[in-house]
Design a protein around this motif. Structure first.
Motif, PDB file in Angstrom:
ATOM      1  N   GLN A  55       0.818  -1.223   0.000  1.00 20.35           N
ATOM      2  CA  GLN A  55       0.000   0.000   0.000  1.00 20.35           C
ATOM      3  C   GLN A  55       0.847   1.265   0.000  1.00 20.35           C
ATOM      4  O   GLN A  55       0.351   2.345  -0.321  1.00 20.35           O
ATOM      5  CB  GLN A  55      -0.939   0.026   1.207  1.00 20.35           C
ATOM      6  N   CYS A  93     -10.878  -0.220   3.094  1.00 15.91           N
ATOM      7  CA  CYS A  93      -9.439  -0.300   2.848  1.00 15.91           C
ATOM      8  C   CYS A  93      -8.931   1.090   2.490  1.00 15.91           C
ATOM      9  O   CYS A  93      -9.561   1.796   1.699  1.00 15.91           O
ATOM     10  CB  CYS A  93      -9.180  -1.268   1.693  1.00 15.91           C
ATOM     11  N   LEU A  94      -7.792   1.454   3.044  1.00 17.00           N
ATOM     12  CA  LEU A  94      -7.216   2.773   2.768  1.00 17.00           C
ATOM     13  C   LEU A  94      -6.859   2.930   1.291  1.00 17.00           C
ATOM     14  O   LEU A  94      -6.745   4.048   0.800  1.00 17.00           O
ATOM     15  CB  LEU A  94      -5.962   3.001   3.633  1.00 17.00           C
ATOM     16  N   HIS A 135      -7.130  -9.316   6.279  1.00 18.44           N
ATOM     17  CA  HIS A 135      -7.152  -8.240   5.283  1.00 18.44           C
ATOM     18  C   HIS A 135      -5.721  -7.859   4.863  1.00 18.44           C
ATOM     19  O   HIS A 135      -5.419  -7.752   3.669  1.00 18.44           O
ATOM     20  CB  HIS A 135      -7.886  -7.025   5.874  1.00 18.44           C
ATOM     21  N   HIS A 139      -3.384  -8.460   1.254  1.00 13.67           N
ATOM     22  CA  HIS A 139      -2.644  -7.453   0.473  1.00 13.67           C
ATOM     23  C   HIS A 139      -1.314  -8.022  -0.037  1.00 13.67           C
ATOM     24  O   HIS A 139      -0.866  -7.680  -1.130  1.00 13.67           O
ATOM     25  CB  HIS A 139      -2.325  -6.222   1.329  1.00 13.67           C
TER      26      HIS A 139
HETATM   27 ZN   LIG Z   1      -6.396  -2.647   2.784  1.00 17.47          ZN
END
Ligand SMILES: [Zn+2]
Length: 154
Positions: A55, A93-94, A135, A139
């Motif tokens: 991310q 989710c960011l 979660h 990723h």
């Molecule tokens: Zn996420």
């Protein structure tokens, strides 16, 4: 001082890549500690409850997870056990701003990982913490919750 890192948004290709194992011996320890601290700050400020290295543009197996009293840093985390029962939860989710959805997650998971010092450990989690682990580990496989959600809401 830790610094804020930009968070990548879907459909950035790094979010879809399978992350590489983090080989501790090929990292400068201070540099890795600083990266983990930057990720913790970035997660807290977002605000979020977990953040995975892809991310912030790094395709490595590193996640941070909010937990009291101290956030957790997990290197090469892997789910090594889980309950049979699942629970349906709301999730966001960011990297997918402005959306949330409903998703089925295992109620309990056992995660094996390493610390920044290279020590292996296992942690059992249930409920919300178990959801965050699943979660964030997703990723690392290039999977986003929107791939699995039973319902997406805006
Ligand atoms: Zn996420």
């Amino acid at each position: 001082m830790p610094k804020l890192l930009p968070i990548l948004h879907e459909p950035h290709p790094i979010l879809r890549r399978r992350s590489d194992a983090l080989v501790l011996s090929s990292w400068d320890k201070k540099e890795l500690q600083a990266l983990a601290a930057d990720m913790v700050l970035t997660m807290k400020k977002a605000p979020g409850v977990g953040l995975a290295a892809p991310q912030i543009g790094k395709s490595i197996r590193l996640i941070v997870v909010e937990r009291t009293p101290e956030p957790l840093v997990l290197i090469n985390p892997k789910i090594v056990g889980h309950s049979l029962r699942k629970q349906t939860l709301e999730e966001g989710c960011l990297s997918v701003p402005g959306k949330y959805g409903l998703i089925k997650r295992w109620r309990e998971v056992k995660v094996r990982a390493q610390t920044l010092d290279g020590q292996s450990f296992e942690i059992k989690a249930q409920g919300f913490l178990a959801q965050i682990f699943q979660h964030e580990i997703d990723h690392l496989h290039g999977t986003l919750y929107i791939d699995k959600a039973t319902k997406l809401l805006q």
